[in-house]
Motif scaffolding. Sequence first.
Motif, PDB file in Angstrom:
ATOM      1  N   ASP A  25       5.376 -32.497   1.198  1.00 49.96           N
ATOM      2  CA  ASP A  25       4.699 -32.486   2.699  1.00 49.96           C
ATOM      3  C   ASP A  25       5.517 -33.554   3.384  1.00 49.96           C
ATOM      4  O   ASP A  25       6.003 -33.249   4.515  1.00 49.96           O
ATOM      5  CB  ASP A  25       3.565 -32.899   2.520  1.00 49.96           C
ATOM      6  CG  ASP A  25       2.394 -31.905   2.239  1.00 49.96           C
ATOM      7  OD1 ASP A  25       2.994 -30.692   2.216  1.00 49.96           O
ATOM      8  OD2 ASP A  25       1.264 -32.003   1.724  1.00 49.96           O
ATOM      9  N   ILE A  26       6.161 -34.700   2.941  1.00 49.47           N
ATOM     10  CA  ILE A  26       6.713 -35.672   3.633  1.00 49.47           C
ATOM     11  C   ILE A  26       8.150 -35.269   3.623  1.00 49.47           C
ATOM     12  O   ILE A  26       8.607 -35.331   4.943  1.00 49.47           O
ATOM     13  CB  ILE A  26       6.710 -36.925   2.816  1.00 49.47           C
ATOM     14  CG1 ILE A  26       5.394 -37.634   2.505  1.00 49.47           C
ATOM     15  CG2 ILE A  26       7.632 -38.094   3.356  1.00 49.47           C
ATOM     16  CD1 ILE A  26       5.149 -38.804   1.572  1.00 49.47           C
ATOM     17  N   THR A  27       8.856 -34.856   2.733  1.00 46.68           N
ATOM     18  CA  THR A  27      10.315 -34.333   2.801  1.00 46.68           C
ATOM     19  C   THR A  27      10.448 -33.101   3.764  1.00 46.68           C
ATOM     20  O   THR A  27      11.547 -33.172   4.391  1.00 46.68           O
ATOM     21  CB  THR A  27      11.058 -34.141   1.515  1.00 46.68           C
ATOM     22  OG1 THR A  27      10.379 -33.115   0.895  1.00 46.68           O
ATOM     23  CG2 THR A  27      11.035 -35.523   0.528  1.00 46.68           C
ATOM     24  N   GLU A  28       9.451 -32.428   3.829  1.00 49.21           N
ATOM     25  CA  GLU A  28       9.553 -31.176   4.400  1.00 49.21           C
ATOM     26  C   GLU A  28       9.140 -31.317   6.042  1.00 49.21           C
ATOM     27  O   GLU A  28       9.177 -30.523   6.863  1.00 49.21           O
ATOM     28  CB  GLU A  28       9.044 -29.862   3.895  1.00 49.21           C
ATOM     29  CG  GLU A  28       9.496 -29.453   2.998  1.00 49.21           C
ATOM     30  CD  GLU A  28       8.693 -28.610   1.893  1.00 49.21           C
ATOM     31  OE1 GLU A  28       7.687 -28.051   2.508  1.00 49.21           O
ATOM     32  OE2 GLU A  28       9.052 -28.217   0.598  1.00 49.21           O
ATOM     33  N   GLY A  29       8.838 -32.661   6.398  1.00 53.18           N
ATOM     34  CA  GLY A  29       8.381 -32.896   7.713  1.00 53.18           C
ATOM     35  C   GLY A  29       6.968 -32.560   8.022  1.00 53.18           C
ATOM     36  O   GLY A  29       6.243 -32.708   9.277  1.00 53.18           O
ATOM     37  N   HIS A  30       6.040 -32.038   6.948  1.00 55.78           N
ATOM     38  CA  HIS A  30       4.607 -31.843   7.455  1.00 55.78           C
ATOM     39  C   HIS A  30       3.853 -33.156   7.694  1.00 55.78           C
ATOM     40  O   HIS A  30       2.873 -33.421   8.065  1.00 55.78           O
ATOM     41  CB  HIS A  30       3.991 -31.283   6.067  1.00 55.78           C
ATOM     42  CG  HIS A  30       4.575 -29.984   6.047  1.00 55.78           C
ATOM     43  ND1 HIS A  30       4.792 -28.761   6.930  1.00 55.78           N
ATOM     44  CD2 HIS A  30       5.180 -29.221   4.899  1.00 55.78           C
ATOM     45  CE1 HIS A  30       5.269 -27.851   6.663  1.00 55.78           C
ATOM     46  NE2 HIS A  30       5.646 -27.939   5.359  1.00 55.78           N
ATOM     47  N   ALA A  32       4.818 -36.991   8.857  1.00 54.82           N
ATOM     48  CA  ALA A  32       5.767 -37.860   9.327  1.00 54.82           C
ATOM     49  C   ALA A  32       6.021 -39.315   9.189  1.00 54.82           C
ATOM     50  O   ALA A  32       4.583 -39.840   8.717  1.00 54.82           O
ATOM     51  CB  ALA A  32       6.138 -37.608  10.950  1.00 54.82           C
ATOM     52  N   ASP A  35       2.637 -41.580   9.499  1.00 48.20           N
ATOM     53  CA  ASP A  35       1.098 -40.763   9.183  1.00 48.20           C
ATOM     54  C   ASP A  35       0.372 -41.486   8.057  1.00 48.20           C
ATOM     55  O   ASP A  35       0.877 -41.818   7.103  1.00 48.20           O
ATOM     56  CB  ASP A  35       1.525 -39.260   9.027  1.00 48.20           C
ATOM     57  CG  ASP A  35       1.857 -38.303  10.156  1.00 48.20           C
ATOM     58  OD1 ASP A  35       1.755 -38.912  11.379  1.00 48.20           O
ATOM     59  OD2 ASP A  35       2.383 -37.306  10.078  1.00 48.20           O
ATOM     60  N   GLY A  79       8.840 -43.309   4.538  1.00 47.51           N
ATOM     61  CA  GLY A  79       9.782 -42.144   4.193  1.00 47.51           C
ATOM     62  C   GLY A  79      11.093 -42.823   4.021  1.00 47.51           C
ATOM     63  O   GLY A  79      12.107 -42.195   3.973  1.00 47.51           O
ATOM     64  N   LYS A 237      17.784 -35.508  -0.495  1.00 49.81           N
ATOM     65  CA  LYS A 237      17.969 -34.315   0.313  1.00 49.81           C
ATOM     66  C   LYS A 237      19.533 -34.022   0.472  1.00 49.81           C
ATOM     67  O   LYS A 237      20.145 -34.538   0.809  1.00 49.81           O
ATOM     68  CB  LYS A 237      17.357 -34.059   1.461  1.00 49.81           C
ATOM     69  CG  LYS A 237      15.798 -34.080   1.521  1.00 49.81           C
ATOM     70  CD  LYS A 237      15.241 -34.119   2.909  1.00 49.81           C
ATOM     71  CE  LYS A 237      15.242 -32.870   3.356  1.00 49.81           C
ATOM     72  NZ  LYS A 237      14.450 -33.035   4.767  1.00 49.81           N
ATOM     73  N   ASP A 239      22.269 -31.594   2.119  1.00 53.46           N
ATOM     74  CA  ASP A 239      22.836 -30.721   3.386  1.00 53.46           C
ATOM     75  C   ASP A 239      23.874 -30.273   2.932  1.00 53.46           C
ATOM     76  O   ASP A 239      25.121 -30.758   3.267  1.00 53.46           O
ATOM     77  CB  ASP A 239      22.815 -31.470   4.708  1.00 53.46           C
ATOM     78  CG  ASP A 239      23.125 -30.821   5.811  1.00 53.46           C
ATOM     79  OD1 ASP A 239      23.329 -29.539   5.705  1.00 53.46           O
ATOM     80  OD2 ASP A 239      23.186 -31.418   6.731  1.00 53.46           O
TER      81      ASP A 239
END
Length: 248
Positions: A25-30, A32, A35, A79, A237, A239
């Motif tokens: 949830d954190i790494t996929e931006g759900h 932030a 939060d 994060g 992550k 890229d």
Amino acid sequence: MSEQTPRQGSGYSAWRLIAEELRADITEGHLAVGDKLPTESALAERFAVNRHTARQALAALASDGLVESRRGSGTFVTGGAIHLHRIGMRTRMSSSIGTRGTPHGRVLESATEAPPTRIGRRLGIERGLGVRVETLRTVDGQPLALGTHWFDAERLPDIAASLRRTASITAALRASGIDDYVRVETVASARHATAAEASLLKLDPGAIVLVTESVDALLDGTPLQHSVARFAAQRVKLDIEHTPPLGR
């Protein structure tokens, strides 16, 4: 946030499954930075576990620097532990993965030996010797990646010593007279870390590593380096940049 519950009877600790879902949830931006996470009681109810199990999951995330507990307020996303590594034509780990924090690399061991047949073929040294160098990359003291690098021993006999001195592939190659090189192939996959990898990367048993196998070459296409990198998936992550088609 996902609504899945931990798999039962899988042999995999419930707190790890909860931590993995929250980490995703954190790494996929759900979730932030800043939060607030659900309370231990809310997590225990959501995942049908006891509060101690939920507490273990939050502690695992805190140990990776993803969240922090604030007395009287709750647990919040920081994060800070997720590093982005860009893989492109001119991939340079020291400048990519170290954009947040201070990067450091060190040589764990090295040897001059016959490479595995497949690697020797890719480097064009089927009948020659290669220099194998094992490295560890950290940022601000946190281990992020292990690397196994192969070079042609005839072309780069002193590459291991240069790497020990410079702690940088690019700098070590430059010291050997190679000012530029490009990535010509990258294949990415994921698997569970071995016991040795988990120990060096300071991961829990069963943690996931992202694996990239790549080949670098001189500008004229001559193979230069074959490498396999194992990244701590919970901290990095990837890229992967796409090369535009010819003619564009």
